[in-house]
Motif scaffolding. Structure first.
Motif, mmCIF file in Angstrom:
data_model
loop_
_atom_site.group_PDB
_atom_site.id
_atom_site.type_symbol
_atom_site.label_atom_id
_atom_site.label_comp_id
_atom_site.label_asym_id
_atom_site.label_seq_id
_atom_site.Cartn_x
_atom_site.Cartn_y
_atom_site.Cartn_z
ATOM 1 N N PRO A 4 -2.490 18.484 -8.828
ATOM 2 C CA PRO A 4 -1.262 18.442 -9.757
ATOM 3 C C PRO A 4 -0.877 17.059 -8.987
ATOM 4 N N LEU A 5 -0.450 17.214 -10.186
ATOM 5 C CA LEU A 5 1.390 16.389 -10.366
ATOM 6 C C LEU A 5 2.607 16.035 -9.012
ATOM 7 N N LEU A 6 2.605 15.666 -7.986
ATOM 8 C CA LEU A 6 2.995 15.575 -7.385
ATOM 9 C C LEU A 6 3.914 14.097 -6.964
ATOM 10 N N VAL A 7 5.090 14.306 -6.423
ATOM 11 C CA VAL A 7 6.404 12.692 -6.445
ATOM 12 C C VAL A 7 5.559 11.832 -5.170
ATOM 13 N N PRO A 8 5.210 12.570 -3.849
ATOM 14 C CA PRO A 8 5.192 11.886 -3.017
ATOM 15 C C PRO A 8 3.847 10.680 -3.226
ATOM 16 N N GLU A 9 2.552 11.490 -4.250
ATOM 17 C CA GLU A 9 2.019 10.225 -4.730
ATOM 18 C C GLU A 9 2.013 9.003 -4.667
ATOM 19 N N PHE A 10 3.136 8.885 -5.898
ATOM 20 C CA PHE A 10 3.777 7.690 -6.011
ATOM 21 C C PHE A 10 3.630 6.003 -4.604
ATOM 22 N N LEU A 11 4.105 7.038 -3.670
ATOM 23 C CA LEU A 11 4.529 5.955 -2.125
ATOM 24 C C LEU A 11 2.402 5.806 -1.649
ATOM 25 N N ASP A 12 2.260 7.132 -1.077
ATOM 26 C CA ASP A 12 1.258 7.643 -1.257
ATOM 27 C C ASP A 12 -0.009 6.439 -1.357
ATOM 28 N N ARG A 13 0.354 6.367 -3.055
ATOM 29 C CA ARG A 13 -0.908 5.151 -3.809
ATOM 30 C C ARG A 13 -0.484 3.384 -3.423
ATOM 31 N N ALA A 14 1.053 3.525 -3.181
ATOM 32 C CA ALA A 14 1.425 1.739 -2.477
ATOM 33 C C ALA A 14 1.115 1.941 -1.703
ATOM 34 N N ARG A 15 0.954 2.641 -0.763
ATOM 35 C CA ARG A 15 0.212 1.961 0.492
ATOM 36 C C ARG A 15 -0.728 1.817 0.811
ATOM 37 N N THR A 16 -1.594 2.591 0.481
ATOM 38 C CA THR A 16 -3.573 2.873 0.016
ATOM 39 C C THR A 16 -3.792 1.490 -0.480
ATOM 40 N N HIS A 17 -3.120 0.951 -1.491
ATOM 41 C CA HIS A 17 -3.381 0.075 -2.203
ATOM 42 C C HIS A 17 -2.512 -1.448 -2.261
ATOM 43 N N TYR A 18 -1.314 -1.502 -1.699
ATOM 44 C CA TYR A 18 -0.147 -2.525 -1.603
ATOM 45 C C TYR A 18 0.316 -2.378 0.208
ATOM 46 N N GLY A 19 -0.644 -1.830 1.264
ATOM 47 C CA GLY A 19 0.460 -1.885 2.309
ATOM 48 C C GLY A 19 0.885 -2.640 3.314
ATOM 49 N N ASP A 20 0.147 -3.953 3.181
ATOM 50 C CA ASP A 20 0.369 -5.383 3.480
ATOM 51 C C ASP A 20 1.144 -5.939 2.147
ATOM 52 N N ASP A 21 1.772 -5.888 0.888
ATOM 53 C CA ASP A 21 2.380 -6.374 0.071
ATOM 54 C C ASP A 21 4.318 -6.090 0.736
ATOM 55 N N TYR A 34 5.378 -1.940 1.739
ATOM 56 C CA TYR A 34 4.579 -1.175 1.465
ATOM 57 C C TYR A 34 4.391 0.352 2.805
ATOM 58 N N ASP A 35 4.033 -0.303 3.672
ATOM 59 C CA ASP A 35 2.593 -0.025 5.363
ATOM 60 C C ASP A 35 4.523 0.449 5.368
ATOM 61 N N GLN A 36 5.715 -0.561 5.725
ATOM 62 C CA GLN A 36 6.849 -0.269 6.439
ATOM 63 C C GLN A 36 7.831 0.541 5.915
ATOM 64 N N LEU A 37 7.472 0.671 4.657
ATOM 65 C CA LEU A 37 8.839 1.674 3.580
ATOM 66 C C LEU A 37 7.767 2.822 3.968
ATOM 67 N N GLY A 38 6.993 3.159 4.038
ATOM 68 C CA GLY A 38 6.212 4.405 4.097
ATOM 69 C C GLY A 38 6.308 4.616 5.404
#
Length: 537
Positions: A4-21, A34-38
């Motif tokens: 399934p294509l789900l919108v919340p996964e955009f932020l999920d991906r950013a937190r997973t791979h770019y959390g400290d960026d 991205y961790d703080q935004l999340g």
């Protein structure tokens, strides 16, 4: 495999791979990873659930381009709520209609605009009112930051399906009542994928928010920029000097801007000659009316930016075509202007046709006029609770295609060029203005007997509303009211961008034998010195 294509996964991906960026450069000077935004989005999700918001409930966001909008949007969508962004240029009456029409249960509103919601608070179904600075707002409003602090980070993410509505974007359309454009997880996701591909968005991009986030979810950039892990640079408005300074200081590599924004930048550049880039090259996407050749030349040859001309509507994602077809022009040749002024060719997975009144494709001769119809995965699901308008939009000339109302030619390569509009609409500075709504407002003035509103050419806005008014006195030389009076009258009753700035008093309006006003005759006369009957910048 089907995932399934789900919108919340955009932020999920950013937190997973770019959390400290770095994710966001805020207007307050704060910077968030991205961790703080999340985490802030999680806390907003928890706060909404504590206030009874459930999957499918509509939650409105009224905000300039600040970090609060991004946090609120993802906080809403993570619990399956329907993100409903509002145009901050509207009036309290407009907000009353939209909040009631959508049945909005909660709203976050920036302190600069919350008073317009407070004015209609007792007339709307909304029960939760949150702002970023309650001290600046009359009435009982909760503090966004206070709400986050109290909420904690735990919330329940419900099961979601890709065909469920996740955003509603209101567009003024061609009638007085705004229409809610309903978009699913699937169409938002696929549109974001298309943006990443055609706008060449990468994780090291720094994106400057000159485009309103409420505009079709910022043309989808709240999803695409986030999901790819790039950096958002937020703004609270458009100021040409600040844009140039931010491009330099934040090393901005990508931004969007309507032709009116480009005009502002060109004017500022000619007067002040600022530095136009940081260390990286800048890409700029513009949409709406095609910029004049002189504007494109200045942006590319003087600023050193690369311009992409794109096209679409709120109902279409929005973006469905691009003029960025580099096999069709040489970057160093003036031939590029001929291509870049066109709305262009279809995005990936998007079918663009130009059809006659019988639904047949017009010849690819770049001369025959037809309506642009489109089919693609990024097209809206429906209009909110407007089944008849939905059916008409998808069946008028051709079954199963969204009908844009734009009239265009198409060349041998399938590149379209908008020439005119079928819809009774004005697009001024990227904003849709209903001619009918303006006429209705002017009819309420006691000195107006009859009126027709059309788009008139404008160097600044591309096009601007012009009213042909038959005065109640019957004498256009002694109308009993001035153009300034009518401008002030519309300003009192409509959003500022809808104000009529040009008025011509006439003894009568051109009509058919059955009495229907012939606006086309008025438009032909008004645009006789232009190459096409739509704004060009």
């Amino acid at each position: 495999m089907h995932k399934p294509l789900l919108v919340p996964e955009f932020l999920d991906r950013a937190r997973t791979h770019y959390g400290d960026d770095e994710a966001v450069v805020a207007t307050t000077g704060e910077r968030f990873t991205y961790d703080q935004l999340g985490e802030r989005a999680d806390r907003f999700s928890a706060a909404l659930q504590e206030r009874g918001i459930e999957k499918g409930d509509r939650v409105a966001v009224l905000d300039p381009n600040t970090h609060y909008h991004l946090e609120a949007a993802y906080g809403i969508m993570q619990i399956g709520g329907v993100h409903t962004p509002l145009n901050y240029r509207l009036t309290p009456d407009d907000f009353e209609y939209i909040l009631s029409d959508a049945g909005v249960d909660a709203i976050y509103a920036d302190y600069d605009f919350a008073e317009r919601i407070e004015a209609v608070r007792d007339e709307v179904p909304t029960e939760t009112f949150i702002t970023n600075d309650p001290t600046e707002v009359d009435g009982d409003w909760e503090s966004f930051d206070g709400v986050l602090e109290e909420a904690g980070t735990e919330y329940d993410r419900p099961e979601m399906a890709e065909d469920e509505i996740i955003t509603i974007n209101y567009t003024s359309g061609t009638t007085g009542d705004p229409k809610g454009v309903c978009r699913t997880h699937r169409c938002e996701t696929i549109h974001a994928y298309l943006l990443v591909a055609h706008q060449e968005i990468t994780d090291d991009d720094t994106y400057l928010w000159t485009l309103p986030m409420f505009h079709a979810n910022g043309w989808g950039h709240i999803f695409a920029v986030t999901g790819i892990g790039a950096t958002h640079v937020c703004t609270r408005g458009i100021d040409a000097g600040e844009i140039f300074e931010t491009v330099r200081s934040e090393d901005v590599s990508y931004m969007c801007g309507a032709p009116t924004v480009l005009n502002m930048l060109v004017d500022y550049y000619e007067d002040h000659e600022p530095e136009t880039t940081g260390e990286r090259e800048v890409r700029l996407a513009t949409a709406g009316s095609a910029p004049p050749e002189a504007t494109i030349r200045t942006v590319e040859d003087e600023f050193g930016w690369y311009l992409k001309h794109v096209y679409g509507a709120t109902e279409t994602g929005p973006l469905i075509t691009t003029s960025d077809a580099r096999r069709r022009f040489d970057d160093d040749s003036d031939d590029r202007f001929r291509i870049k002024k066109r709305q262009g060719l279809a995005y990936l997975g998007t079918e663009i046709r130009v059809v006659d009144e019988d639904g047949n494709d017009v010849p690819r001769d770049d001369e025959t006029l037809g309506e642009v119809v489109v089919r693609g995965n990024q097209i809206m699901e429906k209009y909110w609770e407007k089944p008849e308008a939905t059916e008409e939009a998808f069946t008028d000339r051709v079954e199963g295609y969204y009908h844009t109302g734009d009239l265009a030619t198409i060349d041998e390569n399938g590149m379209i060029a908008i020439q005119d509009r079928k819809k009774d609409i004005i697009i001024s500075g990227g904003e849709n203005i209903s001619s009918i709504e303006l006429e209705d407002a002017l009819f309420d003035h006691p000195e107006v007997s009859d009126v027709a509103v059309i788009p008139a050419p404008s160097d600044e806005w591309g096009e601007t509303p012009k009213a042909f008014v038959v005065p109640a006195s019957g004498d256009p030389d002694d109308p009993g009211v001035t153009a300034g009076d009518l401008e002030a009258f519309t300003r009192e009753n409509l959003a500022g961008y809808k104000v009529v700035h040009r008025v011509e008093f006439v003894a009568e309006l051109p009509t058919t034998a059955t009495g229907k006003v012939q606006k086309y005759e008025l438009r032909q006369e008004e645009w006789e010195d232009e190459k096409r009957m739509v704004g060009q910048g």
